[in-house]
Design a protein around this motif. Structure first.
Motif, PDB file in Angstrom:
ATOM      1  N   ASP A   1       0.863  -1.179   0.000  1.00 22.40           N
ATOM      2  CA  ASP A   1       0.000   0.000   0.000  1.00 22.40           C
ATOM      3  C   ASP A   1       0.902   1.233   0.000  1.00 22.40           C
ATOM      4  OD1 ASP A   1      -1.665   2.128   0.546  1.00 22.40           O
ATOM      5  OD2 ASP A   1      -2.740   1.128   2.169  1.00 22.40           O
ATOM      6  N   PRO A   2       0.778   2.110  -0.994  1.00 20.59           N
ATOM      7  CA  PRO A   2       1.644   3.295  -1.046  1.00 20.59           C
ATOM      8  C   PRO A   2       1.617   4.122   0.238  1.00 20.59           C
ATOM      9  CG  PRO A   2       0.432   3.074  -3.088  1.00 20.59           C
ATOM     10  CD  PRO A   2      -0.131   2.047  -2.144  1.00 20.59           C
ATOM     11  N   GLU A   3       0.480   4.094   0.954  1.00 16.15           N
ATOM     12  CA  GLU A   3       0.373   4.858   2.192  1.00 16.15           C
ATOM     13  C   GLU A   3       1.198   4.237   3.323  1.00 16.15           C
ATOM     14  OE1 GLU A   3      -1.095   7.772   2.459  1.00 16.15           O
ATOM     15  OE2 GLU A   3      -1.600   7.668   0.327  1.00 16.15           O
ATOM     16  N   GLU A   4       1.577   2.983   3.171  1.00 13.89           N
ATOM     17  CA  GLU A   4       2.378   2.300   4.194  1.00 13.89           C
ATOM     18  C   GLU A   4       3.875   2.481   3.971  1.00 13.89           C
ATOM     19  OE1 GLU A   4       0.556  -1.633   5.968  1.00 13.89           O
ATOM     20  OE2 GLU A   4       0.684  -1.783   3.795  1.00 13.89           O
ATOM     21  N   VAL A   5       4.259   2.796   2.750  1.00 13.07           N
ATOM     22  CA  VAL A   5       5.686   2.874   2.416  1.00 13.07           C
ATOM     23  C   VAL A   5       6.331   4.052   3.134  1.00 13.07           C
ATOM     24  CG1 VAL A   5       7.358   3.247   0.566  1.00 13.07           C
ATOM     25  CG2 VAL A   5       5.403   1.720   0.204  1.00 13.07           C
ATOM     26  N   VAL A   6       7.389   3.770   3.880  1.00 17.51           N
ATOM     27  CA  VAL A   6       8.112   4.806   4.616  1.00 17.51           C
ATOM     28  C   VAL A   6       9.385   5.201   3.880  1.00 17.51           C
ATOM     29  CG1 VAL A   6       9.280   5.363   6.781  1.00 17.51           C
ATOM     30  CG2 VAL A   6       7.177   4.015   6.807  1.00 17.51           C
ATOM     31  N   THR A   7      10.117   4.219   3.391  1.00 15.52           N
ATOM     32  CA  THR A   7      11.354   4.470   2.652  1.00 15.52           C
ATOM     33  C   THR A   7      11.133   4.118   1.190  1.00 15.52           C
ATOM     34  OG1 THR A   7      12.800   4.075   4.542  1.00 15.52           O
ATOM     35  CG2 THR A   7      13.774   3.799   2.357  1.00 15.52           C
TER      36      THR A   7
END
Length: 230
Positions: free
Chosen positions: A203-209
């Motif tokens: 999920d793009p909203e979960e990606v941190v790095t």
């Protein structure tokens, strides 16, 4: 073989990236969030005389502290070493150089290195003879500030919950800690992931790095959390 779009590698593929006398930056807080299999591999590869940069020196048998306990480290830049009595002993004996940096300042120095700044200025530690030793004092608007140089490394090792083949990363709760900053501030960033998923599954909203900061990905061989209860 790992490449630009698929960065998944074997441990044998990344071995040559670790050399004696190199600067190694690591994520983790007391061992949580540090990449266990990579650290174990560095031990097996007999890499020595390292300068390591990270929040702390873990414990003698946990995380980066294993490298310290095995005399593989010549210098540490960290916020504290109190959880690893071997690090304290080596420092007292003059066998380990330690540069202390307050935790928030350490994180900012790493972040500065990651975004291409030469350093930061701060009031923190300006009156402390230990922390301000050898530091440049800069006056801004009539007030003195201490210059803290940015931190970078030749190789950074990061631990993630999930990664996709491009290197987009998701972290597990507090194991996120300094890992995103380390990924940005290293010339070569190697991620140990608990799980590798197909492109598009995160999920793009979960990606941190973002994967733009990641060069290589290896699959973790497992984390032993038993020490938490011991």
């Amino acid at each position: 073989m790992c490449g630009h779009l698929n960065k998944i590698c074997s441990y044998e593929t990344i071995e040559h990236l670790f050399q004696d006398n190199m600067t190694l930056m690591f994520g983790g807080f007391g061992g949580v969030g540090s990449p266990p299999t990579i650290i174990n591999s560095i031990l097996e590869w007999r890499i020595k005389d390292l300068t390591i940069i990270g929040n702390d020196t873990g414990f003698p048998h946990i995380g980066i502290g294993q490298l310290v306990a095995d005399n593989r480290v010549k210098k540490v830049i960290a916020s504290h070493i109190g959880s690893n009595p071997i690090a304290g002993s080596l420092m007292s004996e003059g066998k380990l150089e330690v540069e202390f940096s307050p935790q928030g300042i350490l994180a900012e120095r790493i972040r500065a290195g990651g975004v291409g700044l030469k350093g930061i200025i701060t009031e923190i530690g300006i009156d402390d003879p230990y922390l301000n030793k050898g530091k440049k004092i800069i006056e801004v608007e009539g007030n003195p500030y201490m210059f803290e140089s940015a931190l970078t490394s030749q190789v950074g090792i990061v631990f993630a919950k999930k990664a996709d083949p491009f290197g987009n990363l998701v972290y597990d709760k507090s194991a996120r800690n300094t890992n995103p900053l380390v990924a940005m501030a290293s010339d070569i960033t190697i991620v140990e992931a608990e799980e590798i998923v197909e492109t598009g599954e995160l999920d793009p909203e979960e990606v941190v790095t973002s994967g733009v900061f990641v060069d290589h990905i290896v699959l973790s061989k497992g984390v032993d959390w038993k020490w938490i209860w011991e």
